[in-house]
Enzyme design. Structure first.
Site, PDB file in Angstrom:
ATOM      1  N   GLU A 182      15.594 -15.277   3.311  1.00  0.00           N
ATOM      2  CA  GLU A 182      14.335 -15.458   4.160  1.00  0.00           C
ATOM      3  C   GLU A 182      13.923 -16.774   4.190  1.00  0.00           C
ATOM      4  O   GLU A 182      13.330 -17.380   5.062  1.00  0.00           O
ATOM      5  CB  GLU A 182      13.192 -14.362   3.547  1.00  0.00           C
ATOM      6  CG  GLU A 182      13.469 -12.821   3.720  1.00  0.00           C
ATOM      7  CD  GLU A 182      13.261 -12.609   5.042  1.00  0.00           C
ATOM      8  OE1 GLU A 182      12.514 -13.084   5.703  1.00  0.00           O
ATOM      9  OE2 GLU A 182      14.030 -11.779   5.313  1.00  0.00           O
ATOM     10  N   SER A 462      -1.787  46.304  -2.694  1.00  0.00           N
ATOM     11  CA  SER A 462      -1.517  46.892  -3.889  1.00  0.00           C
ATOM     12  C   SER A 462      -1.374  46.140  -4.970  1.00  0.00           C
ATOM     13  O   SER A 462      -1.084  46.453  -6.110  1.00  0.00           O
ATOM     14  CB  SER A 462      -0.111  47.687  -3.559  1.00  0.00           C
ATOM     15  OG  SER A 462      -0.269  48.653  -2.547  1.00  0.00           O
TER      16      SER A 462
END
Lengths: 793, 192
Positions: A182, A462
């Site tokens: 960079e 149930s």
């Protein structure tokens, strides 16, 4: 005579003004620079970043005697980014050696203190750990806790996430590589690099477009840190001044460290991935310290364009970029030729995850946030970098996700189910310590949308029935497991004048003398409704709440058949209490919270409460096991080994809108719901929709058998139940013409054993017994109560 | 160019610098203690608040030798695998150091290893009693009983703890009842 005034040249006439103007500009410039200087310093020296809380899974605990296969262990290690390396040279590595696995664990600061990295050997005997030995100290060790897996962060809906790293802790190749790639002049320049700008300008001119940026690392940091993204000349100028100021004030090392933590490396839904610390976990699921040259090169290369070089979406592009960076590393002398070639040939090694969102387990994190709410402010969670230690078991969670998504797809392959119409949710908890081990809020577990496991309120059908039977069994003077109950048609006039008329699933009655347990095992609606009315609905409601339901259900007759809406997590709480022998342990998703530095803030300790009578729960669980053995859930054994005892209950709401199964093994409760978001019928009963998913989940997580210890005050009778008594009537255990090898041990409360039971354990003759009534086949269609009479003398 | 070495060298300096400067991130404020409702996290108690660890009774019962049949385990060590023994040992150390919550955390790890081991819940009961939480102590002791099967050693110890918990709550009658139950189990252990 007036002298002709000689006109001064224009520039001389303007000079004073220009001077004043220049001075003014200079002054403004100076003031502005001072202002910028203040900005630069304030931000750099203050709290630079807010840090979202970090969320960890439950650590893997390895111990002698543990039931875990070698394969499952190495899978777990790989999930946490462990590399297979001979001689396990560094933390985060393992090796296989014959039937044992050597592990070099990572150091980690737990909420209960720091734990050092450890090299140890795990030996297996089949799928069980037979021994563990420290390789450094040459001693046997009874147990070893691995560092927990980082599973996510708690960040605002849109926000940055990061894990801070110190320059001194990262592999030196990272900062050095960043400089090479960079900003080569970083160590020499003063914040801006005229040489770099010139080089970039030439390169751009040659190419005819922008191919290279002239920004230094310092400028990039300034841009990310202080400025917005406008590409204007003014902003460029401001950036340059600030870069120079930053460089003047701070050491290169500090700037580089800030850059390592600031840099943007990708997007995860609303979460922006910043810094190499988080980037390492995000892409490789392991700490930055462990990254290899090729992995570092990938991240360094991504700085140029994290979306463009996204290795998950554009692997080829990312690989080209990585290999180019590796060549730059080689040219800089970091790697020799051989090392470079080796690194270039490595796969990308990026952990799996969709490009849309890789936040792991969003539904579970949701639950964590809910449980944290009220104890911590939102800003504490999103800004202070707290560490949250949860109960999530990554293995269980991933099993759950796979089974739910593949299970739902399988259901939709059935002809009558509309494609892509079904949704599902599932929860797995550990019984005795009430930990939520896994939670899935929809068929696509990576989608962080509507969390059905927590927020869908659906009729439980149930699933309610066990509460009714529990309430009956609490009164042993009236009810035992074999007490006859009435399954004949029933009409109830409600207070508002309406008639409530329940029906059985098969639309027929099973007679007036169904043994109590059978009515539960086959989920008879008529018998259950009548039972609920007999014991009293308020008592049923009371028990439902005692088991852990937080709501206030209406005490109406239809409650007995599940006319109450719950989330899967609420169901899990109730069934966890049943599985835990009647002791309610509040379900927890969190174990502890510490500060960023590891100072403990709160611990969510194990609590328990005796919710209902142990004896009645034991009796109920006896029947719940038979639900799976011979009742509505018997198809579970098509996936599960038959020697394993399991308990559970199917649930189906009206018109097949909701399909449920809730059940447990000896150590885990699992609840599964399948249905449609629009509440239209999903056309699946509990046994055909949720149960196959449940069985798949249970089969994969490797459950222990459910054999609860018998409480005091119960006694057991060996009875021949149902049609079993007709088989092999001349066997050695024959009692009164019955084959007692098929006798079943039925528990009863002491002093309340029904009179006259024929007990197979008593080997004496019981006198004449008429076995010529009808064949079992004929009997099946008859009144279920017939054989009940035969239990008695 | 030997940038790698240069950067490596400067790292040391950076580390030193990081040590020298005070932390830039003020520690988050201590959170207000969460409410005491069930399921809420316990506030972390400051160390030194608790009383020294009192061992539950079951382990100290000295029964006579077993005449026949496999005897039920009398102590944690007999009932548990090495991992649980190690964890409970560490829990004891923490409890002696006056860190009952840390101790409880070790015991809870043991629960995860052997979830149906009644001795572990008994240990939790004892810790909660030490922390002055008689309700949780009794609940844990009863939970332990529910897992104890036919083991009179565990039950005797649990009822002793329940008696103490009830005494702490001011329930003298309940305590007496629990104590007599404890005696019944204790006599069963002597009969063995």
């Amino acid at each position: 005579m007036p002298r002709k005034k000689k006109k001064k040249p224009l520039y001389r006439r303007l000079l004073p003004y220009l001077l004043v103007l220049a001075c003014a500009l200079l002054a403004v410039g100076a003031v502005y620079t001072v202002f910028l200087d203040f900005q630069v310093r304030e931000r750099f020296e203050g709290a630079r970043w807010t840090l979202p809380a970090k969320v960890y899974a439950q650590p893997i605990e390895l111990y002698v005697g543990q039931s875990i296969s070698r394969h499952r262990l190495t899978d777990s290690l790989e999930r946490q980014g462990y590399r297979q390396l001979a001689n396990t040279p560094r933390p985060g590595s393992f090796s296989r050696q014959g039937s044992s696995v050597n592990i070099h664990s990572r150091a980690f600061t737990f909420w209960d203190g720091a734990q050092a990295a450890e090299r140890f050997r795990v030996s297996f005997n089949g799928d069980r750990i037979s021994g563990m030995r420290s390789l450094d100290r040459e001693t046997d060790i009874p147990l070893q806790r691995l560092e927990p897996m980082l599973i996510g962060s708690i960040y605002p809906t849109q926000g940055e996430d990061r894990i801070l790293v110190k320059l001194g802790d990262v592999p030196p190749m990272l900062p050095a590589g960043l400089i090479i790639v960079e900003d080569r002049q970083f160590m020499e320049h003063h914040g801006v690099s005229p040489k770099g700008i010139l080089r970039a300008a030439i390169a751009n001119a040659k190419a005819g477009r922008v191919v290279q940026g002239g920004s230094t690392i310092t400028q990039q940091l300034v841009k990310n840190f202080y400025l917005n993204n406008d590409q204007t000349l003014v902003r460029k100028g401001k950036e340059a001044i600030m870069a120079i100021l930053l460089d003047a004030h701070y050491a290169k090392e500090n700037i580089l460290e800030a850059y390592l933590n600031e840099v943007y490396l990708g997007q995860d839904g609303g979460r922006a991935i910043h810094g190499f610390g988080l980037g390492s976990y995000f892409y490789f699921r392991k700490p930055l310290e462990e990254l290899q040259p090729e992995e570092l090169a990938l991240l360094v290369g991504m700085v140029k364009g994290p979306s463009y070089y996204n290795p998950r979406r554009f692997p080829d592009r990312a690989r080209k970029r990585r290999n180019l960076v590796l060549e730059m590393f080689r040219d800089a002398g970091f790697l020799n030729d051989a090392e470079t070639t080796r690194a270039q040939n490595e796969p990308l090694g990026v952990s799996r995850g969709s490009s849309r969102s890789t936040t792991q387990y969003p539904a579970f994190i949701d639950l964590v946030k809910k449980q944290l709410k009220g104890h911590y402010r939102d800003s504490d969670l999103t800004e202070e970098g707290l560490r949250v230690f949860t109960t999530l078991d990554p293995f269980v969670q991933e099993t759950l996700e796979e089974q739910v998504s593949s299970g739902v797809e399988q259901l939709e392959r059935r002809g009558d189910v509309e494609k892509k119409s079904l949704q599902a949710a599932a929860v797995v908890t550990s019984i005795e310590n009430g930990r939520v081990l896994g939670l899935v809020g929809g068929r696509d577990a990576s989608y962080a949308g509507f969390n059905r496991a927590l927020d869908a309120q659906r009729q439980i059908g149930s699933l309610m029935k066990p509460v009714v039977y529990l309430t009956a069994l609490e009164d042993p003077s009236k009810y035992s497991l074999v007490t006859p109950v009435d399954d004949s048609p029933l009409q109830v006039r409600q207070p508002n004048g309406d008639i409530w008329e329940p029906e059985n699933y098969d639309h027929r009655s099973h007679g007036t003398h169904v043994p109590l347990y059978q009515a539960l095992v086959h989920s008879y609606n008529l018998a259950t409704s009548r039972l609920a009315l007999e014991v009293g609905l308020p008592r049923v409601v009371e028990n439902l709440k005692a088991l852990g339901y937080p709501g206030e259900p209406m005490a109406v007759p239809s409650l007995a058949l599940g006319a109450v809406e719950m989330s899967p997590l609420e169901v899990a709480q109730i069934y966890n209490t049943l599985a835990g022998g009647g002791y309610q342990t509040p379900l927890l998703a969190i174990q502890a919270v510490t500060t960023r530095e590891g100072e403990p803030l709160s611990r969510y300790s194990l609590k328990t409460r005796r919710a209902v009578n142990e004896q009645s729960v034991y009796l109920l669980n006896w029947a719940m096991r038979r639900v799976v053995r011979e009742g509505t859930a018997r198809s579970a054994y098509s996936r599960l080994p038959s020697q394993l005892n399991l308990a559970g209950k199917t649930g189906t709401s009206n018109d097949l809108r909701d399909s449920w199964f809730a059940g447990y093994s000896g150590d885990a409760v699992a609840v599964v719901w399948v249905g449609r978001d629009d509440n239209k019928p999903g056309k699946l009963a509990g046994a055909s929709g949720a149960l196959p998913l449940w069985s798949g989940i249970m089969a994969e997580i490797g459950p222990r058998s459910f054999d609860p210890p018998r409480p005091e005050g119960l006694e057991v009778r060996e009875l021949l139940l149902g049609d079993d008594r007709f088989r092999g009537s001349r066997g050695p255990n024959s009692v009164g013409g019955r084959d007692c090898s098929r006798a079943v041990k039925v528990p009863f409360v002491e002093d309340y054993v029904p009179d006259g039971l024929i007990d197979c354990s008593e080997q004496e003759e019981r006198g004449a017994y008429d076995e010529s009534v009808t064949s079992p086949e004929e009997r099946r269609d008859e009144d279920d109560s017939n054989w009940l009479r035969d239990l008695f003398r | 160019m030997n940038l790698l070495r240069l950067v490596s060298a400067s790292l040391l300096l950076a580390m030193l610098a990081a040590c020298a400067t005070p932390s830039r991130y003020p520690p988050p404020q201590r959170m207000p203690p969460p409410s005491d409702s069930s399921g809420a996290p316990a506030p972390w108690p400051a160390s030194g608040e608790s009383r020294p660890d009192a061992e539950p009774g079951a382990g100290s019962v000295a029964p006579e030798p077993e005449p026949e049949g496999p005897p039920p385990p009398r102590t944690v060590a007999e009932a548990s695998g090495p991992a649980v023994v190690a964890l409970l040992g560490q829990a004891d150390t923490k409890a002696r150091e006056g860190q009952p919550e840390q101790a409880a955390a070790y015991v809870e790890r043991a629960v995860a290893v052997e979830p149906r081991n009644p001795f572990i819940f008994q240990r939790l009961a004892a810790l909660r009693l030490d922390q002055g939480e008689p309700e949780q102590a009794e609940a844990m002791a009863r939970k332990s009983n529910s897992l104890a099967g036919d083991n009179p050693y565990v039950r005797a110890g649990n009822w002793k703890l329940i008696a103490e918990a009830r005494q702490m709550r001011g329930d003298a009658a309940g305590a007496a009842e629990a104590r007599s139950r404890s005696q019944v189990y204790l006599s069963q252990t002597r009969g063995r």
